[in-house]
Design a protein around this motif. Structure first.
Motif: not given
Ligand SMILES: [Zn+2]
Ligand SMILES: [Zn+2]
Length: 211
Positions: A110-129
């Motif tokens: 998974v490559l994050f590119d922008k702020e937002g909620s992501y779901k990876v596997g069974s986990f949901e979390f928020y990514v802030i660049p």
């Protein structure tokens, strides 16, 4: 505190904080920044009765990533910001000092590119660049917990003179200062803090405080 159990282990020559984030209702765990010492990380997972399903990297410096290859298996997904992905396969300027540098890895999943909620596997979390310390630095938020990597430390910030960009860091700090609410902050080195404590005391936030 929410739906997660969190354990920190300090690994490697520069004492990097590696965090295990396990769901309370399942064995599934995220490992953040497995930087070295796979046996220490495995031991912590074992003691938590946790299975690593996701590896999240706050950035690509060697002290945060070198146990990825050992920890990852067919059931593990690896996430990093797209601008730091190159560190997974390219040795950085410090790795010549290391007796052992187990690169290269496979590609990230998974490559994050922008702020937002992501779901990876069974986990949901928020990514802030959070560019500054590196171009692809990020903060990860799980509920009211923020993992800040080498962007924000207790009373300090990550250096920007090696791969970093001081102007980008300035924008990132202003953005963090203006985040509403409060978070427990778990940095990439040394002890934990809270965002409100850092807003009040961190000298790098001083210019944003109302005087
Ligand atoms: Zn770093
Ligand atoms: Zn570091």
């Amino acid at each position: 505190m929410g739906e997660y159990l969190i354990k920190k282990v300090e690994v490697g020559p520069v004492r990097t904080n590696c965090y295990i984030v396990r769901k309370k209702d399942s064995r599934d765990a995220v490992v953040i920044d497995p930087g070295a010492e796979i046996t220490v990380i495995r031991d912590a997972l074992f003691k938590m009765d946790a299975a690593c399903r996701v590896i999240l990297l706050t950035h690509g410096h060697f002290d945060h990533i070198l146990a990825v290859g050992d920890l990852k298996n067919a059931n593990t997904l690896v996430g990093i910001h797209k601008h730091d992905e190159h560190f997974l396969t390219e040795r950085d300027m410090f790795s010549a000092m290391l007796p052992y540098d187990p690169r290269p890895f496979e590609k990230a999943d998974v490559l994050f590119d922008k702020e937002g909620s992501y779901k990876v596997g069974s986990f949901e979390f928020y990514v802030i660049p959070a560019p500054g310390h590196t171009k692809g630095s990020v903060c990860y938020i799980f509920d009211d917990i923020m993992f800040t990597g080498d962007t924000l430390f207790k009373n300090s910030i990550g250096r920007t003179d090696l791969y970093g960009d001081p102007q980008e860091m300035e924008k990132t700090l202003k953005m963090l200062y203006n985040l509403p609410g409060d978070y427990a902050v778990y940095p990439g080195h040394e002890g934990p803090t809270t965002l409100s404590d850092e807003k009040a005391r961190n000298p790098y936030f001083a210019k944003y405080r109302v005087r």
